[in-house]
Write an enzyme that holds these catalytic residues in place. Structure first.
Site, PDB file in Angstrom:
ATOM      1  CD  GLU A  35      -2.873  -1.424   0.369  1.00  0.00           C
ATOM      2  OE1 GLU A  35      -2.786  -0.804  -0.695  1.00  0.00           O
ATOM      3  OE2 GLU A  35      -3.816  -2.182   0.627  1.00  0.00           O
TER       4      GLU A  35
ATOM      5  CG  HIS B 139      -4.384   1.394   5.192  1.00  0.00           C
ATOM      6  ND1 HIS B 139      -5.752   1.573   5.238  1.00  0.00           N
ATOM      7  CD2 HIS B 139      -4.183   0.328   4.376  1.00  0.00           C
ATOM      8  CE1 HIS B 139      -6.336   0.667   4.467  1.00  0.00           C
ATOM      9  NE2 HIS B 139      -5.406  -0.120   3.948  1.00  0.00           N
TER      10      HIS B 139
ATOM     11  CG  HIS C 223      -7.689  -3.776   6.692  1.00  0.00           C
ATOM     12  ND1 HIS C 223      -7.215  -4.955   6.163  1.00  0.00           N
ATOM     13  CD2 HIS C 223      -7.146  -2.779   5.940  1.00  0.00           C
ATOM     14  CE1 HIS C 223      -6.426  -4.692   5.137  1.00  0.00           C
ATOM     15  NE2 HIS C 223      -6.364  -3.377   4.983  1.00  0.00           N
TER      16      HIS C 223
ATOM     17  CE1 TYR D  95      -9.785  16.409  22.340  1.00  0.00           C
ATOM     18  CE2 TYR D  95     -11.998  16.701  23.227  1.00  0.00           C
ATOM     19  CZ  TYR D  95     -10.625  16.884  23.327  1.00  0.00           C
ATOM     20  OH  TYR D  95     -10.100  17.558  24.395  1.00  0.00           O
TER      21      TYR D  95
ATOM     22  CG  HIS E  89      -9.195  -1.429   1.684  1.00  0.00           C
ATOM     23  ND1 HIS E  89      -8.428  -1.377   0.546  1.00  0.00           N
ATOM     24  CD2 HIS E  89      -8.341  -1.765   2.688  1.00  0.00           C
ATOM     25  CE1 HIS E  89      -7.169  -1.687   0.844  1.00  0.00           C
ATOM     26  NE2 HIS E  89      -7.096  -1.910   2.136  1.00  0.00           N
TER      27      HIS E  89
END
Length: 214
Positions: A74, A93, A95, A120, A160
């Site tokens: 990625e 990143h 999942h 926030y 994803h």
């Protein structure tokens, strides 16, 4: 921060996210800018629960791999944030379950994915953009992020997972955790007509903390 300490911090924070179920198995990837302008990146096929500081992928300031294991597939996502947002010092990143689930809802706004539930979330994330589905590792993911021209620090890839950029590793991780918690709240409250922040309240937060909200 020295490179050795940054290596340790990447592995410690990744392990913490893994232990709390924010990403499982060999999913998720993380990167951080080194003092010399290079990058440290989690290797491909690695688990957040067992990253080895000595085996992190090491890139120089030109983007050339100079040490460690092969990096995550990625990398296009990570590179796109570093290229388009000059303040980026780290990218995470995951999942994560609730963010992925929220990305599948039929009535969400792709331009502003998360409802204004907490101050926030507005402070740490700004507007979160929903990107289309891509096959994992597709360079087009990076192109989609570049297409935002640096206007978003957080996106969610449909079906994803979320990707968040921050000024440093702590900021990126904390923002990611805020995104997941906000998605969880949104799912818990769906169908209950919660009292969300008003547009005026959102604007006060945006103004006070200089949040990207265009």
């Amino acid at each position: 921060m020295s490179e050795s300490k940054l290596r340790e911090q990447i592995c410690e924070m990744a392990a913490s996210m893994f232990a709390r179920g924010l990403t499982g198995g060999a999913s998720g990837n993380i990167s951080a800018r080194t003092e010399d302008g290079g990058l440290l990146v989690s290797p491909t096929g690695s688990s957040f629960g067992s990253l080895d500081p000595a085996r992190l992928s090491r890139f120089d300031e030109r983007g050339m791999l100079i040490g460690g294991d092969q990096p995550t597939k990625e990398m296009p996502l990570h590179s796109a944030f570093y290229e388009t947002r000059g303040t980026t010092g780290a990218v995470v990143h995951l999942h994560s379950t609730h963010a992925v689930a929220w990305s599948m809802m039929p009535d969400i706004d792709p331009e502003n994915l998360l409802p204004p539930l907490t101050a926030y979330a507005v402070m740490r994330l700004g507007k979160v953009r929903l990107l289309p589905f891509f096959v994992p590792g597709d360079p087009a993911m990076g192109d989609a992020v570049r297409g935002l021209a640096g206007k978003r620090s957080a996106v969610v890839l449909a079906n994803h997972g979320p990707v968040v950029a921050g000024k440093d590793l702590e900021a990126a991780v904390y923002a990611m955790e805020e995104l997941e918690e906000t998605a969880k709240l949104a799912l818990l409250l769906k169908g209950h007509q919660p009292r969300m922040l008003t547009s005026g309240q959102v604007q006060r937060v945006v103004d006070k903390f200089d949040v990207d909200w265009d």
